[in-house]
Enzyme design. Structure first.
Site, PDB file in Angstrom:
ATOM      1  CB  VAL A  59      -0.961  -0.015   1.218  1.00 48.09           C
ATOM      2  CG1 VAL A  59      -1.748   1.285   1.285  1.00 48.09           C
ATOM      3  CG2 VAL A  59      -1.891  -1.216   1.157  1.00 48.09           C
ATOM      4  CB  CYS A  60       3.962   2.110   1.913  1.00 53.87           C
ATOM      5  SG  CYS A  60       3.365   1.759   3.567  1.00 53.87           S
ATOM      6  CB  THR A  61       4.704   0.393  -3.135  1.00 53.53           C
ATOM      7  OG1 THR A  61       5.648  -0.255  -2.283  1.00 53.53           O
ATOM      8  CG2 THR A  61       5.255   0.493  -4.545  1.00 53.53           C
TER       9      THR A  61
END
Ligand code: BEZ
Length: 230
Positions: A59-61
């Site tokens: 998700v952070c990516t």
């Protein structure tokens, strides 16, 4: 899910809590772009400081790539952005190469390295449920919107499982910037171009003087709308 360790509890409880109206705390750190002094970096600008749990997570990516794609939107609004996590600067550098590859973005804003958690503790970004392998708290998805006087104007926190909606964050910046110098507020779902609500602190007579297009929608709720300064 691993339980928070005793040391983790200590860290979690020792962190500061930042509130709207506080000065955004200063710090020095390193990023993939080199050393950064926070107050110098944000001086005279609006700023967005985001935290995320961990580099090389899915998700952070997607989030870091999206923040980069919105570069022109930030520039239009005189906003600088930065992202922080407890990862090292070397790890940030390796991750950025992969983010750029998979999202097609060019991440050229600073990813701040906070392996000592000094920034995370100062801003109260540590989460009691998002833990590393040792049961120590990681940062969650915090967003701090800071004005050019270095004052915290909005704080939004999402859990690790929910990626942020940066369109909404831009909308909040637009609302803050549009109401910063007028006694106006923005109603539900407002976007640029929508009517403003006049602050209940102004009486009808003064409101009419300032906003000749004033519409009194509900006197009892003090719901009075205007297109804004003409
Ligand atoms: C993610 O970025 O995908 C993620 C990070 C921590 C927990 C859950 C999801």
């Amino acid at each position: 899910m691993a339980a928070i360790s005793a040391k983790g509890q200590e860290e979690f409880k020792a962190q500061s809590y930042v509130r709207i109206g506080d000065e955004a705390g200063d710090f020095d750190c390193v990023s993939q772009l080199g050393p950064i002094n926070w107050h110098k970096y944000i001086d005279g600008k609006w700023a967005i400081l985001c935290s995320h749990p961990k580099d090389f997570t899915p998700v952070c990516t997607t989030e870091i790539g999206r923040l980069a794609d919105l570069k022109e939107e930030w520039a239009k609004r005189n906003v600088v952005v930065a992202v922080v996590s407890v990862d090292t600067v070397e790890r940030h550098g390796e991750w950025i190469t992969e983010i750029n590859r998979v999202t097609g973005a060019t991440v050229d804003y600073p990813l701040l390295a906070d392996p000592t958690k000094a920034i995370s503790m100062k801003y109260g970004m540590l989460d009691q449920e998002e833990l590393d392998a040792k049961g120590l708290p990681l940062t969650v998805r915090s967003v701090f919107i800071i004005d050019p006087n270095k004052k915290i104007k909005a704080i939004i926190t999402y859990p690790a499982s929910t990626g942020r909606n940066f369109t909404e964050i831009i909308r909040v910046v637009d609302s803050l910037q549009s109401t910063a110098t007028q006694q106006l507020a923005t109603p539900v779902d407002w976007v640029i171009g929508g009517d403003f609500v006049v602050s209940p602190a102004i009486n009808d007579e003064d409101a009419l003087k300032r906003f000749p297009d004033l519409k009194i929608v509900s006197a009892s709720c003090k719901l009075r709308t205007t297109k804004g300064p003409q």
